[in-house]
Motif scaffolding. Structure first.
Motif, short mmCIF file in Angstrom:
data_model
loop_
_atom_site.label_atom_id
_atom_site.label_comp_id
_atom_site.label_asym_id
_atom_site.label_seq_id
_atom_site.Cartn_x
_atom_site.Cartn_y
_atom_site.Cartn_z
N GLU A 91 50.65 60.45 -2.85
CA GLU A 91 51.17 60.54 -4.22
C GLU A 91 51.85 61.90 -4.35
OE1 GLU A 91 48.17 59.52 -7.12
OE2 GLU A 91 48.01 57.49 -6.30
N ARG A 95 55.86 69.19 -10.90
CA ARG A 95 55.46 69.85 -12.16
C ARG A 95 56.52 70.87 -12.58
NH1 ARG A 95 50.06 69.10 -12.84
NH2 ARG A 95 48.89 68.36 -11.04
N GLY A 100 47.30 69.51 -17.22
CA GLY A 100 46.39 68.69 -16.43
C GLY A 100 45.67 69.47 -15.36
N SER A 101 45.68 68.91 -14.15
CA SER A 101 44.87 69.49 -13.07
C SER A 101 45.39 70.86 -12.63
CB SER A 101 44.78 68.54 -11.88
OG SER A 101 46.02 68.42 -11.25
N TYR A 122 49.12 64.37 -2.83
CA TYR A 122 47.73 63.90 -2.95
C TYR A 122 47.57 62.69 -2.04
CZ TYR A 122 47.34 66.73 -7.20
OH TYR A 122 47.31 67.78 -8.09
N ASP A 130 41.62 60.61 -4.77
CA ASP A 130 42.99 61.12 -4.54
C ASP A 130 43.02 62.64 -4.32
OD1 ASP A 130 43.82 58.53 -5.02
OD2 ASP A 130 44.73 58.94 -6.96
N ASP A 176 55.38 66.89 -16.17
CA ASP A 176 55.04 66.59 -14.77
C ASP A 176 55.08 65.08 -14.57
OD1 ASP A 176 52.58 65.61 -15.78
OD2 ASP A 176 51.57 67.52 -15.43
N LYS A 178 54.29 61.69 -11.38
CA LYS A 178 53.81 61.26 -10.06
C LYS A 178 54.74 60.19 -9.49
CE LYS A 178 51.15 57.93 -9.63
NZ LYS A 178 51.26 56.51 -9.25
N ASP A 197 52.69 56.28 -18.32
CA ASP A 197 51.43 56.25 -17.56
C ASP A 197 51.45 57.27 -16.42
OD1 ASP A 197 50.25 54.21 -18.97
OD2 ASP A 197 50.10 52.82 -17.27
N THR A 198 52.62 57.58 -15.91
CA THR A 198 52.71 58.39 -14.69
C THR A 198 53.43 59.73 -14.91
OG1 THR A 198 54.80 57.38 -14.00
CG2 THR A 198 52.78 56.30 -13.25
N CYS A 199 53.84 59.98 -16.14
CA CYS A 199 54.53 61.24 -16.48
C CYS A 199 53.83 61.88 -17.67
CB CYS A 199 55.96 60.98 -16.95
SG CYS A 199 57.03 60.09 -15.83
N ARG A 200 54.01 63.17 -17.82
CA ARG A 200 53.69 63.81 -19.11
C ARG A 200 55.00 64.13 -19.81
NH1 ARG A 200 49.17 66.24 -16.22
NH2 ARG A 200 47.29 65.42 -17.18
N ARG A 216 43.92 59.29 -22.56
CA ARG A 216 42.89 60.03 -21.82
C ARG A 216 41.95 60.78 -22.76
NH1 ARG A 216 47.43 61.80 -18.44
NH2 ARG A 216 47.37 60.70 -16.46
N1 UDP Z 1 49.31 61.06 -12.20
C1 UDP Z 1 49.38 59.69 -12.02
N2 UDP Z 1 48.42 59.07 -11.27
C2 UDP Z 1 47.40 59.74 -10.69
C3 UDP Z 1 47.32 61.13 -10.89
C4 UDP Z 1 48.29 61.76 -11.64
O1 UDP Z 1 50.30 59.04 -12.50
O2 UDP Z 1 46.56 59.11 -10.01
C5 UDP Z 1 50.34 61.74 -13.00
C6 UDP Z 1 49.81 62.21 -14.35
O3 UDP Z 1 50.03 61.24 -15.35
C7 UDP Z 1 50.61 63.46 -14.60
C8 UDP Z 1 50.89 64.01 -13.20
O4 UDP Z 1 50.73 62.91 -12.31
O5 UDP Z 1 51.83 63.14 -15.23
C9 UDP Z 1 50.00 65.15 -12.79
O6 UDP Z 1 48.67 64.77 -12.95
P1 UDP Z 1 47.47 65.80 -12.77
O7 UDP Z 1 47.42 66.23 -11.34
O8 UDP Z 1 47.58 66.86 -13.79
O9 UDP Z 1 46.17 64.96 -12.93
P2 UDP Z 1 45.45 64.33 -14.18
O10 UDP Z 1 45.54 65.31 -15.30
O11 UDP Z 1 46.19 63.06 -14.42
O12 UDP Z 1 44.07 64.12 -13.67
#
Ligand code: UDP
Length: 237
Positions: A91, A95, A100-101, A122, A130, A176, A178, A197-200, A216
């Motif tokens: 993955e 960013r 997030g993380s 990841y 992951d 950010d 994915k 679902d996959t972006c902020r 979340r």
């Molecule tokens: N993300 C995703 N699927 C995952 C992990 C992350 O689509 O399994 C996306 C998430 O929505 C964010 C970006 O990747 O837009 C970065 O995510 P982050 O590492 O901050 O992790 P999270 O906060 O989602 O645990």
């Protein structure tokens, strides 16, 4: 094109083979939502329809900018016709702003604009949550070659440039996101989806969160945020 055997059911999508062509699959977008590696589950009304529409539009935009994707065409509200991919188990997260993380892991203050985008890899493995990995881990695990990882990084940066500009014009900050890629006839194509679902996404003026973080963290207004992103993506031109 018609669905035949279901190949796979994931958290947000099902993938079907097609009756007509073994090179093509149909991605069906569901309303199911999960977060924190499946620990939080729910549904977001009409999410599948919204995410399919947004993803098809963004993949079309990327194709127009010379980035190959798995999209063939939007078949219906929830169905996307795609090229079959051998998914690379990496993955790729890009960013532009700390959230997030990145905040949790490294202590960045949320909202810090990064001088240069950060690209992270990841391992795509739910059983292992992951984990973040570098190129050596990916090669040692056999999930991708060094050459492929370099392509993924370049491709992710090119996608970020196109999408950041597109969203800025629509008054959204692309914080950010994915990406997932796969192999198809010797080529690497962008796969999966690009959606709230996959972006902020943060509103450019108010910084309001307009993505899955609303689900979340129980911020309310989840459906409204998703449809507002859809409106800005699709009704702008
Ligand atoms: N993300 C995703 N699927 C995952 C992990 C992350 O689509 O399994 C996306 C998430 O929505 C964010 C970006 O990747 O837009 C970065 O995510 P982050 O590492 O901050 O992790 P999270 O906060 O989602 O645990």
């Amino acid at each position: 094109m018609n669905k035949s055997r279901q190949l796979y059911e994931g958290k947000a999508k099902k993938v079907f083979l097609t009756e007509e062509d073994k090179e093509l699959v149909i991605q069906e977008f569901k309303d199911d939502a999960t977060a924190f590696n499946n620990k939080k589950k729910g549904t977001i009304a009409e999410k599948g329809v919204v995410n399919n529409a947004i993803s098809c539009k963004l993949f079309t935009l990327l194709e127009a900018n010379g980035i190959r994707t798995h999209l063939v065409e939007k078949l219906s509200d929830r169905d996307m016709l795609c090229r079959y991919l051998d998914i690379i188990k990496v993955e790729v997260v890009v960013r532009n702003i700390a959230a997030g993380s990145l905040v949790k892991r490294y202590g960045f203050k949320e909202g810090t604009v990064l001088e240069k985008p950060i690209v992270e890899f990841y391992l795509k493995d739910d059983d292992l949550d992951d984990p973040l990995m570098n190129e050596s881990h990916a090669v040692a695990l056999g999930v991708a070659t060094l050459e492929e990882l370099a392509i993924l990084k370049n491709r992710a940066e090119a996608i970020n440039a196109v999408l950041s500009k597109f969203f800025a014009e629509r008054k959204l900050k692309l914080v950010d996101f994915k990406l997932e890629f796969g192999r198809h006839n010797g080529e690497i194509l962008l796969g999966d989806e690009i959606s709230p679902d996959t972006c902020r996404f943060w509103d450019l003026e108010t910084n309001e969160k307009m993505d899955k973080d609303r689900f979340r963290f129980d911020l309310g207004g989840v459906e409204d945020a998703y449809s507002e992103v859809q409106r800005r993506v699709l009704d702008f031109d």
